[in-house]
Design an enzyme around this catalytic site. Structure first.
Site, short mmCIF file in Angstrom:
data_model
loop_
_atom_site.label_atom_id
_atom_site.label_comp_id
_atom_site.label_asym_id
_atom_site.label_seq_id
_atom_site.Cartn_x
_atom_site.Cartn_y
_atom_site.Cartn_z
N LYS A 78 -7.83 28.12 7.92
CA LYS A 78 -7.23 26.89 8.46
C LYS A 78 -8.35 25.93 8.88
CE LYS A 78 -3.72 25.45 11.88
NZ LYS A 78 -2.76 25.87 12.93
N SER A 172 2.17 24.21 12.57
CA SER A 172 1.10 23.46 11.98
C SER A 172 0.31 24.19 10.90
CB SER A 172 0.12 23.02 13.08
OG SER A 172 -0.52 24.15 13.66
N SER A 196 2.99 27.86 15.76
CA SER A 196 2.40 27.44 14.49
C SER A 196 1.96 28.54 13.54
CB SER A 196 1.19 26.54 14.74
OG SER A 196 1.64 25.26 15.07
N1 GLN Z 1 5.09 22.65 16.86
C1 GLN Z 1 4.44 22.80 18.13
C2 GLN Z 1 3.75 21.51 18.51
O1 GLN Z 1 3.86 20.59 17.78
C3 GLN Z 1 3.49 23.95 18.12
C4 GLN Z 1 2.24 23.68 17.40
C5 GLN Z 1 1.29 24.81 17.41
O2 GLN Z 1 1.65 25.96 17.67
N2 GLN Z 1 0.03 24.50 17.15
O3 GLN Z 1 3.11 21.42 19.51
#
Ligand code: GLN
Length: 506
Positions: A78, A172, A196
């Site tokens: 990532k 994400s 995410s």
């Molecule tokens: N979807 C969540 C957010 O937008 C979690 C994102 C994540 O876990 N990095 O904050």
């Protein structure tokens, strides 16, 4: 041998050790698959020369019988992880041109154990999002076809940079999930602040674990919300996740929140009996408007665990409904503080201005996307003198109550908790959140509690929706209960039977 990208990570490892396959062959097959899949936009940077050099070194070690646990296994990283000399931007424009002079602890442990790096994977900007749509590099397409669409239609949709109508792999860690599901790597690193790892895994029919807070070092990971962020893997099987986590986890003196506790043999937990384990079913997760097929999936999961000898108990986590609003105060507050460092001076992009304050403003305006700007504004607001007690302090109190809900249940002898991973199957790119960002935030309803409490959680595929799309179940564990999660997830994986991942149409 048939196409080696179809192997699981464990199968590939065993084939390499048995010298039925070389790391060079395995790596070249993956590089070829990555090249053919460019339109999915899962990789934003490919590192073929690095991959081939690492594979060659692996083959030499394999020949000498010195193989590490991940020797010769190609993986994706990532874009959130600092990789020495390689593009690291957390998919933000503000980090333009940033190539760190250091390697994150998690990735250096993967290379120490012999893994081969194929490239950097797309993600939501600074990991803020649930559909990989906030990336500066554009959305990622899932390899799963939308309902009632054929490959010809999908190929045409893929040619368009907006990829409208195709399915999101979630976010994400959308690049990680898409790459794993499309066989563009054997496994990938991901990160999870509010879901995410688990939500993209659930959307793509893959397995993802967010370990206990402190299990993996955050050193060299681009920070989003430091008290919630955790590293973890996405892979095609529970076993593969266990193998990956074994290399990623461990104490690091450079991260004061990393825990100094030995890393268990996670793979040994895969296949271990769950007889007599007490599995809690939280009534508060039966939310209004939950689709019947998610409800049915959850009940099937309960039956599988019961059939494997687990004891099922109804439990209550009374503060669950406050978790999402509290998360969307705590996470932006920490983000606004972490992102203050991007000022046009130390890293990446600089847009000239009349004076230094104007330069900061111009740089941040041009460098951050809309969702990141929204979070910085919310975060700054909830931390401001007049609103700190009303928002930030209250959210922290709610966080404590959420943590206590779990502590009570675990003190009563519950070993793990079973819930759905997401409130629906994958949706279309561009379908959610454009008018109201809260619509997107609601995706995290089952996952954020776990980050707020610092607990481990795993998402494992458990079947297909009526439309033929993957659905996942989540298992939440006790602090450092990752082994239990792997044992329970394996029962679900075996009971559900692994649904085949999509064949190549891209
Ligand atoms: N979807 C969540 C957010 O937008 C979690 C994102 C994540 O876990 N990095 O904050």
């Amino acid at each position: 041998m048939t196409d080696p990208t179809r192997l699981t990570l464990a199968e590939a490892r065993d084939a390499l050790r048995a010298r039925k396959l070389s790391a060079g062959e395995l790596t070249r097959a993956h590089l070829g698959a990555v090249e053919k899949a460019r339109a999915l936009n899962a990789y934003i940077v490919e590192t073929p020369e690095k991959a081939l050099a690492m594979a060659e070194a692996s083959d030499a070690r394999l020949a000498r019988g010195e193989a590490g646990p991940l020797e010769g296994l190609p993986i994706g990283v990532k874009d959130l992880y600092a990789t020495e000399g390689v593009h690291t931007q957390a998919c933000s424009h503000i980090l333009d041109g940033f190539k760190p002079r250091y390697e994150s602890t998690v990735t250096s442990q993967l290379w120490r154990d012999g893994a081969v790096m194929l490239g950097k994977l797309n993600m939501d900007e600074f990991a803020m999002g649930s559909a990989n749509e906030t990336s500066y590099y554009g959305p990622v397409a899932s390899p799963w076809l939308p309902p009632n669409r054929d490959a010809d239609w999908a190929r045409a949709a893929l040619a368009d940079p907006g990829k409208k109508g195709l399915l999101t792999p979630g976010g994400s860690s959308g690049g990680s999930a898409s790459a794993v599901a499309a066989h563009l790597c054997l496994a990938a690193t991901a990160s999870d602040t509010g879901g995410s790892i688990r939500q993209p895994a659930a959307f793509t029919g893959t397995v993802g674990i967010k370990p206990t807070y402190g299990r993996c070092s955050r050193w060299g990971m681009v920070a989003f919300a430091s008290s919630l962020d955790q590293a973890g893997p996405i892979a095609r099987t529970t076993r593969d996740c266990a193998i990956m986590l074994g290399s990623m986890a461990g104490h690091d003196p450079r991260d004061a929140t990393s825990v100094d506790a030995p890393v268990p043999d996670y793979e040994a937990a895969v296949g271990r009996s769950i007889k007599g384990l007490r599995i809690g079913i939280p009534r508060e997760y039966r939310i209004d408007g939950m689709p019947a097929e998610i409800e049915a999936l959850w009940s099937r999961g309960v039956e599988w665990l019961r059939a494997a000898g687990a004891e099922i108990v109804d439990i209550s986590l009374p503060h669950t409904r406050h978790a999402l609003p509290a998360y969307y105060i705590v996470a932006p507050a920490e983000a606004s503080s972490n992102l203050a460092r991007y000022d046009g001076v130390r890293y990446g992009l600089r847009v000239p201005g009349r004076d230094i304050a104007d330069m900061y403003e111009q740089t941040r305006r041009a460098g951050f996307g809309a969702e990141v700007r929204r979070r910085v504004m919310i975060g700054t607001y909830v931390l401001s003198a007049g609103y700190y007690d009303a928002y930030y302090v209250r959210a922290q109190k709610i966080r404590t109550l959420i943590k206590q809900d779990f502590e009570k249940v675990y003190a009563d002898g519950v070993d793990a908790i079973l819930t759905p991973a997401t409130p629906s199957a994958a949706f279309g790119i561009g379908e959610k959140g454009s008018a109201d960002p809260v619509e997107m935030y609601l995706n995290d309803v089952f996952t954020v509690t776990v980050n707020m409490a610092g607990l481990p959680g795993i998402a494992v595929p458990a079947g297909l929706s009526g439309d033929g799309l993957p659905l996942g179940l989540q298992i939440i564990g006790r602090p450092f209960g990752e082994e239990t999660l792997f044992s329970v997830a394996e029962v679900i994986e075996q009971s559900a039977g692994r649904s085949p991942l999509p064949a190549r149409w891209w």
